[in-house]
Enzyme design. Structure first.
Site, mmCIF file in Angstrom:
data_model
loop_
_atom_site.group_PDB
_atom_site.id
_atom_site.type_symbol
_atom_site.label_atom_id
_atom_site.label_comp_id
_atom_site.label_asym_id
_atom_site.label_seq_id
_atom_site.Cartn_x
_atom_site.Cartn_y
_atom_site.Cartn_z
ATOM 1 N N HIS A 84 7.172 -14.941 8.748
ATOM 2 C CA HIS A 84 6.251 -13.909 9.326
ATOM 3 C C HIS A 84 5.539 -14.475 10.519
ATOM 4 O O HIS A 84 4.997 -15.572 10.536
ATOM 5 C CB HIS A 84 5.355 -13.504 8.180
ATOM 6 C CG HIS A 84 4.645 -12.332 8.121
ATOM 7 N ND1 HIS A 84 5.183 -10.934 8.377
ATOM 8 C CD2 HIS A 84 3.329 -12.104 8.172
ATOM 9 C CE1 HIS A 84 4.468 -10.146 8.591
ATOM 10 N NE2 HIS A 84 3.242 -10.765 8.396
ATOM 11 N N TYR A 137 -29.586 6.610 2.284
ATOM 12 C CA TYR A 137 -30.372 5.322 1.650
ATOM 13 C C TYR A 137 -30.885 4.661 2.728
ATOM 14 O O TYR A 137 -30.143 4.315 3.763
ATOM 15 C CB TYR A 137 -29.420 4.514 0.939
ATOM 16 C CG TYR A 137 -29.026 5.123 -0.517
ATOM 17 C CD1 TYR A 137 -30.207 5.397 -1.441
ATOM 18 C CD2 TYR A 137 -27.731 5.221 -1.022
ATOM 19 C CE1 TYR A 137 -29.765 5.856 -2.915
ATOM 20 C CE2 TYR A 137 -27.451 5.577 -2.373
ATOM 21 C CZ TYR A 137 -28.616 5.718 -3.080
ATOM 22 O OH TYR A 137 -28.249 6.569 -4.317
ATOM 23 N N ARG A 196 11.149 -5.671 9.194
ATOM 24 C CA ARG A 196 10.320 -5.259 8.024
ATOM 25 C C ARG A 196 9.233 -4.286 8.694
ATOM 26 O O ARG A 196 8.187 -4.923 9.144
ATOM 27 C CB ARG A 196 9.868 -6.455 7.496
ATOM 28 C CG ARG A 196 10.711 -7.289 6.816
ATOM 29 C CD ARG A 196 10.057 -8.546 5.980
ATOM 30 N NE ARG A 196 8.804 -9.238 6.721
ATOM 31 C CZ ARG A 196 9.136 -10.344 7.513
ATOM 32 N NH1 ARG A 196 10.541 -10.807 7.767
ATOM 33 N NH2 ARG A 196 8.449 -10.851 8.302
ATOM 34 N N LYS A 219 4.517 -2.037 -0.467
ATOM 35 C CA LYS A 219 3.645 -2.811 -1.207
ATOM 36 C C LYS A 219 2.313 -2.035 -1.297
ATOM 37 O O LYS A 219 2.216 -1.044 -0.257
ATOM 38 C CB LYS A 219 3.440 -4.211 -0.654
ATOM 39 C CG LYS A 219 2.820 -4.088 0.854
ATOM 40 C CD LYS A 219 2.713 -5.546 1.376
ATOM 41 C CE LYS A 219 2.077 -5.665 2.532
ATOM 42 N NZ LYS A 219 1.903 -7.226 3.045
ATOM 43 N N ARG A 223 0.406 -19.747 6.221
ATOM 44 C CA ARG A 223 0.112 -18.975 5.021
ATOM 45 C C ARG A 223 1.257 -19.097 4.152
ATOM 46 O O ARG A 223 1.678 -20.377 3.729
ATOM 47 C CB ARG A 223 0.064 -17.493 5.496
ATOM 48 C CG ARG A 223 -0.786 -16.769 4.193
ATOM 49 C CD ARG A 223 -0.901 -15.176 4.677
ATOM 50 N NE ARG A 223 0.491 -14.346 4.744
ATOM 51 C CZ ARG A 223 0.472 -13.167 5.027
ATOM 52 N NH1 ARG A 223 -0.507 -12.251 5.418
ATOM 53 N NH2 ARG A 223 1.622 -12.383 5.185
ATOM 54 N N CYS A 246 -22.724 6.554 0.813
ATOM 55 C CA CYS A 246 -23.017 6.325 -0.613
ATOM 56 C C CYS A 246 -21.740 6.074 -1.505
ATOM 57 O O CYS A 246 -20.656 6.517 -1.071
ATOM 58 C CB CYS A 246 -24.011 7.688 -1.344
ATOM 59 S SG CYS A 246 -25.215 7.839 -0.090
ATOM 60 N N MET A 247 -22.128 5.750 -2.751
ATOM 61 C CA MET A 247 -20.936 5.594 -3.443
ATOM 62 C C MET A 247 -19.839 6.876 -3.990
ATOM 63 O O MET A 247 -19.013 6.653 -3.853
ATOM 64 C CB MET A 247 -21.403 5.238 -4.868
ATOM 65 C CG MET A 247 -20.410 4.641 -5.985
ATOM 66 S SD MET A 247 -20.773 4.181 -7.709
ATOM 67 C CE MET A 247 -21.575 2.753 -7.087
ATOM 68 N N ASP A 248 -20.692 7.828 -3.732
ATOM 69 C CA ASP A 248 -19.844 9.505 -4.047
ATOM 70 C C ASP A 248 -19.910 10.244 -3.097
ATOM 71 O O ASP A 248 -19.436 11.225 -3.226
ATOM 72 C CB ASP A 248 -20.671 9.906 -5.303
ATOM 73 C CG ASP A 248 -20.907 9.328 -6.647
ATOM 74 O OD1 ASP A 248 -20.086 8.253 -6.861
ATOM 75 O OD2 ASP A 248 -22.223 8.957 -6.789
#
Length: 383
Positions: free
Chosen positions: A167, A267, A223, A42, A135, A314-316
């Site tokens: 589970h 930052y 599993r 999955k 769950r 940072c993002m990049d």
């Protein structure tokens, strides 16, 4: 790790490691008799590539594949997989008809879901019972009606109950009292199902940790999710089995530069150089699924040394401390890998940011490319 690195960054997945891990796990759970193994693929194979990992697991002898959603199951069928395949997470209105037509076994949690599946049948259905995770799955108070309705639908020829499963909540903690309680509850569920006339092909409870640590929970099928990818489901508890991490994340250094004592980095200036040093810029950030929390906590591998991340991710991009060295642009940076050369592992990153290795490998991606290698081909056999 000496292969050419792409211009920016990539995920490299070793399919031979997947096969190696599946073989180890199959041998382990079959010591006391035949137990089938389901490779759980999955969430795009826990970030490793669902279709490719599934094929490798089948090659190594995985009897079943497991996915969460119907869409994932249909993608595997579209890619050519024809073996036993179970999915277990659906919402009202999901396309059970497509799953049934593709020979996918679906899971029911409730009487209502059973009736929705039966309306498009005949379907092969596995019944999930909640034994204490609280769950998904039928709660204990509903088991009698759940099994009775399933039995009626089976006798009417509208479904075949092919499995019953549950589970575990704490299988990575072998001494946790929930393990005994859940296994006992599962056995009660199987007994009650038999009283309702149900005789499923498989009963299964064990995930990766229980497959390794709790033989009494093996039943007919285990599993294996995270262990398929070579990561330890119970760090500090599992015995050494020789599982091999299949994922490496790496990039090219964009640049390196000098930073004077007292200068802030990234930052918010959450890190200041305590003395003159050098830093390198790595073109991967939280846009690629790198945890922002890795700033000032995790390390990467540059050249032949671990180098700590400095300042905020940072993002990049992110910045690493090069301790006075100025490696040229294009130098390989390994964020995490198998650990063979001393590079950080996914578990190291998990420890650094207070999470689990499952999250590290599953979340990484974004703009990263993914490439598959095969040590069986490149090195003449499993490593």
């Amino acid at each position: 790790m000496s292969d050419p690195v792409p211009a920016r960054a990539e995920i490299v997945v070793d399919l031979a490691a997947v096969r190696h891990n599946v073989r180890i796990l199959k041998d382990l759970v079959s010591v006391d008799g035949p137990v089938a193994l389901m490779a759980v693929v999955k969430a795009d194979g826990y970030g490793h590539g669902m279709v490719e990992v599934a094929a490798a697991a089948r090659d190594a002898g995985a009897d079943w594949l497991g996915v969460a959603t119907i869409d994932e199951a249909l993608a595997l069928r579209a890619a050519g997989d024809r073996g036993p395949l179970l999915c277990w997470l659906s919402a009202p209105g999901d396309d059970f008809a497509a799953a049934v037509a593709a020979g996918v076994e679906v899971t029911a949690y409730s009487v209502e879901e059973l009736e929705e599946i039966a309306a498009v049948g005949p379907a092969r259905v596995q019944l999930k019972v909640d034994t204490g995770l609280s769950r998904g799955g039928a709660p204990r108070a509903a088991w009698h009606d759940f099994f009775a309705v399933a039995g009626d639908l089976e006798r009417e020829g509208r479904i075949t109950v092919s499995g019953i499963w549950s589970h575990l909540a704490a299988s990575d903690e072998p001494a946790h009292p929930a393990n005994d309680a859940q296994e006992a509850a599962f056995r009660d569920a199987l007994s009650l199902a038999a009283s309702a006339g149900l005789d499923p092909d498989v009963a299964h409870l064990a995930n990766s940790a229980a497959a390794i640590l709790r033989p009494s929970a093996h039943f007919d099928l285990v599993r294996c999710g995270i262990a398929t990818y070579g990561l330890d489901p119970a760090p500090g508890v599992s015995p050494r089995l020789g599982l091999r991490p299949a994922m490496t994340v790496r990039a090219r250094l964009l640049m390196s530069k000098e930073v004077a004592a007292g200068e802030g980095v990234s930052y918010g200036h959450t890190w200041h150089a305590p003395e003159d040093t050098t830093v390198g810029v790595v073109p991967a950030g939280y846009g690629e699924g790198i945890p922002r929390a890795a700033g000032n906590t995790a390390s990467v591998w540059v050249g032949d040394s671990r180098r700590p991340i400095r300042g905020r991710v940072c993002m990049d991009q992110l910045v690493v401390d090069l301790d006075g060295e100025l490696p040229p642009p294009g130098t390989e940076v390994v964020l995490f890998g198998p650990g063979d050369l001393g590079e950080p592992t996914a578990q190291d990153w998990a420890d650094a940011v207070g999470t689990i290795s499952y999250e590290i490998v599953t979340r990484v991606g974004g703009r990263l490319s993914r490439r598959f290698v095969d040590a069986d081909e490149t090195a003449g056999g499993d490593r």
